[in-house]
Design a protein around this motif. Structure first.
Motif, mmCIF file in Angstrom:
data_model
loop_
_atom_site.group_PDB
_atom_site.id
_atom_site.type_symbol
_atom_site.label_atom_id
_atom_site.label_comp_id
_atom_site.label_asym_id
_atom_site.label_seq_id
_atom_site.Cartn_x
_atom_site.Cartn_y
_atom_site.Cartn_z
ATOM 1 N N PHE A 57 6.838 15.541 -0.588
ATOM 2 C CA PHE A 57 6.051 14.467 -0.792
ATOM 3 C C PHE A 57 7.178 13.264 -0.510
ATOM 4 N N GLU A 117 6.813 11.084 2.864
ATOM 5 C CA GLU A 117 6.267 9.399 2.634
ATOM 6 C C GLU A 117 7.385 8.737 3.357
ATOM 7 N N ARG A 118 8.716 9.189 3.288
ATOM 8 C CA ARG A 118 9.916 8.309 3.863
ATOM 9 C C ARG A 118 9.620 8.223 5.466
ATOM 10 N N GLN A 153 6.851 8.958 7.137
ATOM 11 C CA GLN A 153 5.584 8.523 7.917
ATOM 12 C C GLN A 153 5.538 6.901 7.349
ATOM 13 N N GLN A 154 6.076 6.418 6.535
ATOM 14 C CA GLN A 154 6.140 5.076 5.795
ATOM 15 C C GLN A 154 4.650 4.869 5.587
ATOM 16 N N LYS A 155 4.075 5.916 5.013
ATOM 17 C CA LYS A 155 2.714 5.469 4.261
ATOM 18 C C LYS A 155 2.268 6.613 3.114
ATOM 19 N N PRO A 156 1.720 6.262 2.314
ATOM 20 C CA PRO A 156 1.541 7.196 1.026
ATOM 21 C C PRO A 156 0.653 8.323 1.382
ATOM 22 N N GLU A 157 0.912 9.237 0.768
ATOM 23 C CA GLU A 157 0.242 10.703 0.695
ATOM 24 C C GLU A 157 -0.077 10.854 -0.450
ATOM 25 N N ARG A 158 -1.050 11.698 -0.747
ATOM 26 C CA ARG A 158 -1.393 12.260 -1.887
ATOM 27 C C ARG A 158 -0.625 13.520 -2.037
#
Lengths: 568, 371
Positions: free
Chosen positions: B47, B51-52, B54-59
């Motif tokens: 996680f 996140e790091r 992709q620079q976008k939040p994932e669940r």
């Protein structure tokens, strides 16, 4: 005279996992006394001493020295409190001299001065009556000399409380006498000596007081002068035990195993068995005495086919008897020729000959065991491996000293261990566990083996029960010759006497028993004849009923004259 | 507490003691806790890393969903999963008798690869010239023989001269790899170094599923191996030799014979795995035909405690991890190293749990905990 307390232990407790090795033990040691600690294997003697010597740290309880509470966290702490321990297994550097070993690990700012050390070692030796050459290397020393070095090492560091863990186990009777004289001199000098042992006669001989431990608990401490061996045993075991071995006179003792001029070299090329000759008779127990490592193990292993010998004869002998003809040692041609001479007979004693019969029919008769002949069974066992010996139909049982490394498979259960000798029987391919299982149940019942069930890995059993499984299996195999190497080593008194009785019963049923033992008292009581070995040679065979411990002790250290001549 | 504490002496904060035995249920619980902890840590690591990157939040739930999808997402994936488990299990089963004998055969990779090479070699030279069934039998025999040979050479050296089997079997892997490269140079005239799929010598399919036959063969082999190790005289001898060579000698077992016999079997079964790969799946050979499964199989066998039935589970577990990790890397478009990190973390927890199965941990103040 009221003596001063040197060491007190209060409520000492130590657990290993779920095992309670020491359970709130209290113990006092006075100055200038010899205190014997007596107890069966696993009663917590060594654990307790290891806590005084700084090897273990107690879970609970306190230790007081000269009335002051102390903390002993390492062997160095122990030395600082003037406590020294001589372990059962010596901790010496083989390549160093006695004096070098003595100074090893002492921490002082002074320059290392071997001359001064030598002088001091000599002084200690003189004071207590040791005999030791400080410049001698450890690898040149006998076991007793090595022990001397260990004791001097402890004294050199200024110990006032000495702990000796089973010091007599490796010594001859003469050496034990000398050791005890030294201990008495130390006592006079004001030292406190704690000696761990399980030999009652030694306790009676040397100690002032005896502390008895049982299952991690302190049962009692008594004055040696006010007790006797029978009472000590009762306290130690918790019930009365008959300490007599009922030895019967051998009946009809005829030669069963004859060894002549046996020589063996080990893997390193060292001559480990030198010209060994002896006869073992059926219905007799032949004891083998000697310092550990005198060639006893090699002798039994070469008889049982595990070590190829260099020269000599090993003959199995079984007197005249009807026995079935087999193709294992005779070919069809030989069988026919012998039948022509009238050597064979059938079950009704009618002469058998095969003239005019087809080989197939002859083979069937032989296979069915219908053809018998009468002869002395004389078989050469030399150069035969254990399987070949077995296939010859010679029932040779061997209880090796390394129980779990050789006699049994630790991770297997009792049933599978019973099969070790017999698993090849039955239809090819698959195992049949039915019979071994029944056998396992029988020995568990007959020998009172304590186990959760036949499915328990033997490694989980206690030492005595492991040994009962091994001896039970070897006896279940209805041996003609039964060889047992140190069968009671590490066993409690009750189990030891079970084993002695088993050996006696085998003897009475005509088996030739060979018993390698270390306790001379037992050898004298159990055996009919005793063969003594030293340095791989036989130094004497004596009648166990008339000989003395001293005579055996002398034979145990007697060197072979021929070897002396060789060396000169 | 003891008085000793007043003097500043303390019992160590944690101390360990060896367990004599452990209740099977308790052991199972410890293992399950290890797997769950491993998955939780993996989830967190993945996680954060994703996140790091992709620079976008994932669940975090998406991550687990993707993980499960890897092996069980579609029916095609599931069959592929079963096929992969079968091949891995087959090699693990082959290694197991050697391991039970404490013969550390880490040459499963090479023994399998040489099996692939042998069967494809037969196919290459005789394919089309012989009737298909005969060809398939010949390919099988060649694969078995080649694998057995690869296993027997180290065993012979060990029995005769006491050489170290671990190094020896490891080295044999490289010999096998280079032999494959050598033959590819001869066989592939185009210079591409890739052997095109054979037209002949393909294992028949059961129904319309091309993997079913392989799966059934390995299932049968698993049961056979279980019976062999547990109920046969050979299996018994293997256990005795593995536990103590001296005991084996004492009862007259010829331990050299047992070592060689067992390694012939072990190698031949690796050869069988090679045959399943060559004739059943790839119809070609390359240095990467086995793809490291020969090494993964070692872990499968160890984790399964050398019990063929338990190995069904352990090989399945490893395969779930592999496919799940691959799926994550695909779904989240992250570098290929991440799946390896995930697999590594989970295995770390599983292997680490062995420690708690063997030892009990005590904390000061007499409190005892299982973990």
């Amino acid at each position: 005279m009221e003596k001063k307390l040197a060491l007190q232990m209060r409520g000492i407790t130590k657990r290993f996992g779920t095992v309670l090795a020491n359970d709130h033990l209290d113990l006092d040691v006075y100055q200038g006394e010899i205190l014997a600690i007596l107890g069966e294997n696993g009663c917590g003697k060594t654990t307790l001493m290891n806590m005084i010597a700084g090897i273990y740290f107690p879970d609970e309880g306190e230790i007081l020295i000269d009335g002051k509470e102390v903390v002993i966290r390492s062997p160095k702490d122990a030395f600082d409190h003037r406590i020294g321990m001589v372990h059962q297994h010596f901790k010496l550097v083989d390549l160093f001299t006695a004096a070098e070993n003595v100074v090893l690990g002492t921490q002082s700012d002074e320059k290392y001065n071997l001359k001064a050390v030598n002088a001091e070692v000599n002084q200690i030796a003189d004071r207590y009556g040791f005999h030791l050459d400080p410049a001698k290397k450890i690898y040149d020393m006998s076991v007793s000399e090595k022990q001397t070095v260990e004791i001097i090492k402890v004294l050199y560091r200024g110990a006032d409380i000495l702990i000796l863990d089973e010091p007599t186990a490796v010594l001859t009777p003469q050496e034990i006498t000398r050791l005890f004289a030294v201990l008495r001199r130390m006592r006079t000098d004001g030292k406190s000596i704690i000696i761990i042992t399980h030999k009652l006669n030694e306790v009676m001989e040397v100690s002032d007081r005896v502390a008895i431990l049982r299952r991690g608990q302190h049962v009692a401490t008594v004055r040696t002068a006010e007790t006797n061996e029978a009472d000590l045993t009762t306290m130690m075991v918790g019930r009365r035990i008959d300490l007599n071995i009922h030895r019967s006179q051998p009946v009809n003792a005829l030669p069963r195993l004859i060894v002549e001029g046996l020589n063996l070299y080990n893997a390193e090329g060292i001559h480990v068995l030198k010209d060994i000759s002896f006869t073992s008779n059926g219905g007799e127990i032949l004891g083998i005495a000697g310092i550990a490592g005198s060639g006893q193990r090699e002798l039994l292993e070469s008889i049982s086919g595990l070590q190829p010998v260099a020269s000599g004869k090993i003959t199995f002998f079984n007197p005249k008897k009807d026995r079935p003809v087999s193709f294992f040692h005779k070919s069809m041609k030989q069988v026919r020729a012998l039948a022509d001479k009238g050597a064979f007979h059938d079950r009704n004693m009618n002469s058998v000959n095969f003239r005019g019969m087809r080989s197939k029919a002859v083979r069937k008769m032989v296979k069915d065991g219908d053809v018998l002949f009468r002869e002395d069974e004389v078989m050469n066992l030399r150069d035969k491996d254990p399987l070949e010996i077995r296939r010859l139909g010679i029932h040779l049982s061997f209880v090796p000293e390394d129980r779990l490394g050789m006699g049994l498979v630790g991770s297997m259960n009792i049933t599978d261990n019973m099969m070790l000798r017999s698993y090849r029987k039955g239809p090819a391919g698959f195992l049949n566990r039915k019979k071994p299982k029944a056998q396992a149940e029988t020995i568990i019942r007959d020998l009172e083996i304590v186990t959760p069930g036949v499915g328990t890995p033997v490694r989980r059993l206690s030492g005595g029960n492991v040994q009962k499984v091994l001896v039970g299996r070897e006896i279940a195999y209805t041996p003609k010759v039964l060889m047992a190497a140190y069968p009671v080593r590490g066993l409690d008194i009750g189990s030891s006497y079970t084993i002695y009785n088993l050996l006696n019963r085998q003897k009475e049923s005509g088996v030739a028993v060979i018993y390698v033992g270390e306790d001379l008292d037992v050898l004298l009581e159990l055996c009919d004849r005793i063969m003594v070995m030293n340095g791989g040679a036989v130094t004497g065979i004596v009648d166990a009923r008339t000989t003395t411990k001293e005579e055996i002790g002398l034979l145990m250290v007697k060197t072979d004259e021929r070897k002396e001549a060789e060396d000169a | 507490m003891s008085k000793a504490n007043k003097n500043g002496v303390r019992e160590p904060l944690i101390h360990l003691s060896k367990r004599d035995s452990i209740h099977p249920g308790k052991a199972l619980v410890i293992r399950l806790i290890a797997v769950v902890l491993g998955l939780v840590v993996c989830g967190l690591v993945a996680f954060l890393l994703i996140e790091r990157l992709q620079q976008k939040p994932e669940r975090i739930g998406d991550f687990y969903y993707s993980f499960i999808k890897g092996a069980f997402g579609t029916s095609r994936k599931f069959w592929k999963f079963l096929k992969n488990v079968s091949i891995l299990l087959c090699i693990s089963l082959a290694l197991t008798p050697a391991f039970r004998m404490r013969f550390w055969n880490i040459g499963g990779e090479g023994q399998t690869l040489i099996g692939v090479l042998a069967c494809i070699g037969v196919d290459f030279y005789w394919g089309g010239k012989l009737p298909e069934p005969l060809l398939l039998v010949l390919m099988l025999l060649a694969a078995l023989a080649a694998g057995a040979l690869w296993g027997t050479i180290p065993a012979l050296f060990k029995a005769k001269w006491g050489t170290n089997e671990t190094l020896f079997t490891l080295m044999m892997n490289y010999v096998a790899t280079f032999l494959v490269s050598f033959f590819l140079m001869i066989w592939v005239t185009s210079g591409s170094g890739v052997l095109p799929q054979m037209k002949t010598g393909k294992l028949p399919t059961l129904g319309d599923n091309s993997y079913l036959l392989i799966i059934l063969i390995v299932l049968a082999l698993t049961i056979a191996m279980y019976v062999y190790l547990r109920y046969s005289k050979h299996g018994y001898e293997i256990s005795v030799v593995g536990e103590s060579v001296r005991t084996a000698q004492y009862v007259g077992i010829n331990e050299k014979k047992v070592i060689i016999r067992t390694m012939i079997l072990s190698g031949a079964l690796c050869g069988l795995a090679g045959y399943l790969i060559g004739a059943g799946l790839d119809l070609s050979v390359s240095a990467d035909s086995v793809g490291g499964q020969g090494f993964t199989a070692i872990m499968v066998s160890w984790l399964g405690k050398f019990n063929p039935l338990a190995m069904i589970l352990t090989s399945g577990l490893i395969q779930v991890l592999n496919q799940g990790a691959a799926q994550i890397s695909q779904d989240f478009d992250v570098p290929g190293a991440l799946p390896n990190v995930i697999v590594g973390i989970i295995l770390f927890f599983i292997i680490g749990s062995e420690f708690f199965l063997n030892y009990r941990v005590h904390f000061r103040k007499g409190k005892e905990t299982v973990k």
